[in-house]
Design a protein around this motif. Structure first.
Motif, PDB file in Angstrom:
ATOM      1  N   ASN A  68       0.600  -0.914   0.068  1.00 63.91           N
ATOM      2  CA  ASN A  68       0.264  -0.121   0.156  1.00 63.91           C
ATOM      3  C   ASN A  68       0.840   1.294  -0.383  1.00 63.91           C
ATOM      4  O   ASN A  68       0.738   3.143   0.096  1.00 63.91           O
ATOM      5  CB  ASN A  68      -0.740   0.043   1.315  1.00 63.91           C
ATOM      6  CG  ASN A  68      -2.234  -0.918   1.048  1.00 63.91           C
ATOM      7  OD1 ASN A  68      -2.229  -1.283   0.015  1.00 63.91           O
ATOM      8  ND2 ASN A  68      -2.702  -1.396   2.276  1.00 63.91           N
ATOM      9  N   HIS A  87      -2.039  -9.086   4.086  1.00 64.00           N
ATOM     10  CA  HIS A  87      -2.747  -9.796   2.150  1.00 64.00           C
ATOM     11  C   HIS A  87      -1.797  -9.791   1.515  1.00 64.00           C
ATOM     12  O   HIS A  87      -1.731 -11.106   0.810  1.00 64.00           O
ATOM     13  CB  HIS A  87      -4.064  -8.959   1.952  1.00 64.00           C
ATOM     14  CG  HIS A  87      -4.403  -8.892   0.758  1.00 64.00           C
ATOM     15  ND1 HIS A  87      -5.419  -9.768   1.130  1.00 64.00           N
ATOM     16  CD2 HIS A  87      -4.505  -8.395  -0.426  1.00 64.00           C
ATOM     17  CE1 HIS A  87      -5.981 -10.011  -0.145  1.00 64.00           C
ATOM     18  NE2 HIS A  87      -5.094  -9.409  -1.178  1.00 64.00           N
ATOM     19  N   ALA A 260      -3.875  -1.735   5.607  1.00 67.53           N
ATOM     20  CA  ALA A 260      -4.692  -2.212   4.757  1.00 67.53           C
ATOM     21  C   ALA A 260      -6.709  -2.253   5.904  1.00 67.53           C
ATOM     22  O   ALA A 260      -8.031  -1.479   5.778  1.00 67.53           O
ATOM     23  CB  ALA A 260      -5.026  -3.645   4.311  1.00 67.53           C
ATOM     24  N   ASN A 261      -6.318  -2.449   7.023  1.00 65.14           N
ATOM     25  CA  ASN A 261      -7.357  -1.959   7.782  1.00 65.14           C
ATOM     26  C   ASN A 261      -7.378  -0.022   7.744  1.00 65.14           C
ATOM     27  O   ASN A 261      -8.890   0.204   8.647  1.00 65.14           O
ATOM     28  CB  ASN A 261      -6.994  -1.867   9.323  1.00 65.14           C
ATOM     29  CG  ASN A 261      -6.804  -3.487   9.744  1.00 65.14           C
ATOM     30  OD1 ASN A 261      -5.920  -3.803  11.171  1.00 65.14           O
ATOM     31  ND2 ASN A 261      -7.586  -4.453   9.276  1.00 65.14           N
ATOM     32  N   GLN A 263      -7.607   1.560   5.525  1.00 68.46           N
ATOM     33  CA  GLN A 263      -8.309   1.596   4.022  1.00 68.46           C
ATOM     34  C   GLN A 263      -9.579   1.671   4.372  1.00 68.46           C
ATOM     35  O   GLN A 263     -10.936   2.152   3.843  1.00 68.46           O
ATOM     36  CB  GLN A 263      -7.335   0.642   2.742  1.00 68.46           C
ATOM     37  CG  GLN A 263      -8.138   0.447   2.112  1.00 68.46           C
ATOM     38  CD  GLN A 263      -8.008   0.277   0.382  1.00 68.46           C
ATOM     39  OE1 GLN A 263      -6.782  -0.669   0.122  1.00 68.46           O
ATOM     40  NE2 GLN A 263      -8.079   0.255  -1.052  1.00 68.46           N
ATOM     41  N   ASP A 264      -9.838   0.277   5.011  1.00 63.00           N
ATOM     42  CA  ASP A 264     -11.557  -0.395   5.210  1.00 63.00           C
ATOM     43  C   ASP A 264     -11.915   0.685   6.001  1.00 63.00           C
ATOM     44  O   ASP A 264     -13.121   0.633   6.033  1.00 63.00           O
ATOM     45  CB  ASP A 264     -11.566  -1.301   6.258  1.00 63.00           C
ATOM     46  CG  ASP A 264     -10.692  -2.900   4.786  1.00 63.00           C
ATOM     47  OD1 ASP A 264     -10.624  -2.411   4.553  1.00 63.00           O
ATOM     48  OD2 ASP A 264     -10.080  -3.650   6.022  1.00 63.00           O
ATOM     49  N   TRP A 265     -11.275   1.187   7.143  1.00 64.04           N
ATOM     50  CA  TRP A 265     -11.879   2.222   7.989  1.00 64.04           C
ATOM     51  C   TRP A 265     -12.040   3.402   7.090  1.00 64.04           C
ATOM     52  O   TRP A 265     -13.757   3.973   7.301  1.00 64.04           O
ATOM     53  CB  TRP A 265     -10.698   2.534   9.468  1.00 64.04           C
ATOM     54  CG  TRP A 265     -11.510   3.142   9.621  1.00 64.04           C
ATOM     55  CD1 TRP A 265     -12.154   2.843  11.490  1.00 64.04           C
ATOM     56  CD2 TRP A 265     -11.654   5.230  10.277  1.00 64.04           C
ATOM     57  NE1 TRP A 265     -12.267   3.954  12.375  1.00 64.04           N
ATOM     58  CE2 TRP A 265     -12.576   4.904  11.380  1.00 64.04           C
ATOM     59  CE3 TRP A 265     -11.652   5.974   9.228  1.00 64.04           C
ATOM     60  CZ2 TRP A 265     -13.117   6.915  11.587  1.00 64.04           C
ATOM     61  CZ3 TRP A 265     -11.897   7.179   9.910  1.00 64.04           C
ATOM     62  CH2 TRP A 265     -12.283   7.581  11.343  1.00 64.04           C
ATOM     63  N   GLU A 267     -12.831   3.718   4.257  1.00 61.32           N
ATOM     64  CA  GLU A 267     -14.616   2.963   2.982  1.00 61.32           C
ATOM     65  C   GLU A 267     -15.212   3.175   3.817  1.00 61.32           C
ATOM     66  O   GLU A 267     -17.049   3.556   3.359  1.00 61.32           O
ATOM     67  CB  GLU A 267     -13.787   2.508   2.404  1.00 61.32           C
ATOM     68  CG  GLU A 267     -12.794   2.883   1.022  1.00 61.32           C
ATOM     69  CD  GLU A 267     -12.035   1.186   0.348  1.00 61.32           C
ATOM     70  OE1 GLU A 267     -12.369   0.240   0.267  1.00 61.32           O
ATOM     71  OE2 GLU A 267     -11.279   1.680  -0.702  1.00 61.32           O
ATOM     72  N   LYS A 268     -15.983   2.855   5.198  1.00 65.05           N
ATOM     73  CA  LYS A 268     -16.433   2.116   5.502  1.00 65.05           C
ATOM     74  C   LYS A 268     -17.591   3.626   6.258  1.00 65.05           C
ATOM     75  O   LYS A 268     -18.566   4.416   6.168  1.00 65.05           O
ATOM     76  CB  LYS A 268     -16.599   1.540   6.750  1.00 65.05           C
ATOM     77  CG  LYS A 268     -17.520   0.988   7.599  1.00 65.05           C
ATOM     78  CD  LYS A 268     -16.931  -0.544   8.121  1.00 65.05           C
ATOM     79  CE  LYS A 268     -18.381  -0.416   9.815  1.00 65.05           C
ATOM     80  NZ  LYS A 268     -17.709  -0.014  10.830  1.00 65.05           N
ATOM     81  N   ASN A 290     -12.397   7.610  -2.343  1.00 63.37           N
ATOM     82  CA  ASN A 290     -13.407   7.892  -1.733  1.00 63.37           C
ATOM     83  C   ASN A 290     -13.361   9.761  -1.828  1.00 63.37           C
ATOM     84  O   ASN A 290     -12.387   9.998  -1.232  1.00 63.37           O
ATOM     85  CB  ASN A 290     -11.988   8.533  -0.616  1.00 63.37           C
ATOM     86  CG  ASN A 290     -12.387   6.205   0.074  1.00 63.37           C
ATOM     87  OD1 ASN A 290     -12.914   5.538   0.908  1.00 63.37           O
ATOM     88  ND2 ASN A 290     -10.999   5.239  -0.353  1.00 63.37           N
TER      89      ASN A 290
END
Ligand code: 13P
Ligand code: SF4
Length: 350
Positions: A68, A87, A260-261, A263-265, A267-268, A290
């Motif tokens: 990333n 990942h 990755a966490n 990125q997920d945060w 996006e959510k 985003n």
């Protein structure tokens, strides 16, 4: 060290790498993934490299695994898999291609090689190291075992193959707390990141966590005062930190997790304004996905990650040089530690 002058001369004999507005326009679909961070004149410079690398990947039956923190032109332009260390390690176990080009740092390429001993794993610049990986050797692990007899050793994947081979199990920032909680014993040795270990210790109070004195040169530069200042200047700002930051920095953040966490945060939660307390390519790479989020904060770059460039990737695929080798007896023992982590992570996620 790579001789960039000779490399440039040799590449120029085989590829047309002059900036091209026409080529850039014909690859507008790729540019669209990084529109917010990549001005068109820059894309005209990168496009010939991206086109040449993507062609060579097909010819060599190669895949690019990219972390990333890679630059947007690598992350969006040439990667087959992008992600955090966990990942990338998991995906490395699933590669069918003959060649892996690791766009990241050396320990990541070693992990791919450990998991794929029969494949060619290319590292575009062998000098792309990591301050954490450089902070400890297998002797350091032996020293910790002597100080804390019987305690299991959980080593961050940001370590050399020799250190992994001397450890009981690996972890990444995505699964460190779960792995420390799951291993046997009241005392757990974590190496080499003292800040990750201290952040984990707070999440796993039932264990006594002891640590090696390593740190990441990028994340240890942030201070809790930096975060407070940014909040004062931008009321409503959300702050996300990587757990390689010191605990007082993580305490100031709204959330902490692996890349990755993070990125997920984002996006959510879709915050209006966010500061990612980590390497700054991260914000650039997730910016276009985003569009309503404004990314603020200082730009701390990882000097090791930034060694990987399109030019060096093209050279490694063209010349097939920079193959990572791991002594088979070391690799066999290191594979046990990495595979235990992957297996435990899968079980915990199920
Ligand atoms: P992640 O596993 O969170 O991607 O972190 C790797 C790394 O080197 C962060 O500095
Ligand atoms: Fe190593 Fe830090 Fe760079 Fe990650 S950001 S590769 S931990 S030096």
């Amino acid at each position: 060290m790579l001789d960039l002058t000779s490399i440039r001369d040799e590449l120029a004999r085989h590829y047309d790498l002059e900036p091209s507005v026409e080529l850039a326009a014909s690859m507008a679909d790729i540019h669209a993934r990084m529109d917010r961070v990549m001005p068109w004149p820059d894309w005209a410079i990168h496009a010939p490299y991206v086109a040449a690398i993507n062609r060579l990947k097909r010819e060599r039956n190669a895949v690019v695994l990219a972390h990333n923190y890679m630059t947007p032109q690598i992350y969006h332009g040439i990667s087959d898999v992008v992600g955090d260390s966990l990942h990338l390690a998991i995906k490395a176990t699933e590669v069918e291609a003959d060649v892996i080009v690791q766009c990241g740092v050396h320990f990541m390429a070693e992990t791919s090689k450990i998991l794929n001993p029969a494949k060619t794993v290319l590292m575009p610049d062998m000098e792309a190291g990591c301050s954490l990986a450089e902070s400890i050797t297998a002797e350091g692990i032996a020293e910790m075992r002597a100080r804390f007899p019987g305690a299991p050793v959980v080593s961050y994947v940001n370590t050399t193959a020799e250190v992994k081979a001397a450890s009981d199990i690996c972890c990444t920032s995505a699964n460190a707390a779960q792995i420390v909680a799951a291993v046997e014993g009241d005392t757990v040795i974590m190496t080499p990141d003292k800040w990750l270990a201290q952040n984990v210790a707070k999440k796993v109070p039932q264990k006594r966590v002891v640590w090696w004195d390593g740190a990441c040169v990028v994340h240890e530069r942030f201070t809790a005062q930096d975060l407070r200042d940014f909040r004062d200047w931008n009321p409503g700002l959300r702050i996300i930190a990587h757990p390689e930051c010191p605990p007082e920095v993580v305490d100031e953040a709204d959330y902490a997790g692996s890349t990755a966490n993070i990125q997920d945060w984002v996006e959510k939660e879709r915050p209006k304004q966010v500061m990612l307390v980590t390497e700054c390519s991260m914000a650039a790479n997730i910016s276009d996905a985003n569009p309503e989020v404004e990314f603020l904060g200082p730009c701390n770059m990882c000097p090791y990650m930034q060694k990987i460039t399109l030019e060096k990737v093209l050279w490694s695929l063209h010349s097939m040089t920079g193959a990572v080798e791991v002594d088979p007896s070391v690799a066999d023992r290191a594979r046990l530690a990495v595979q235990r982590m992957i297996d435990l992570s899968r079980r915990l996620a199920a």
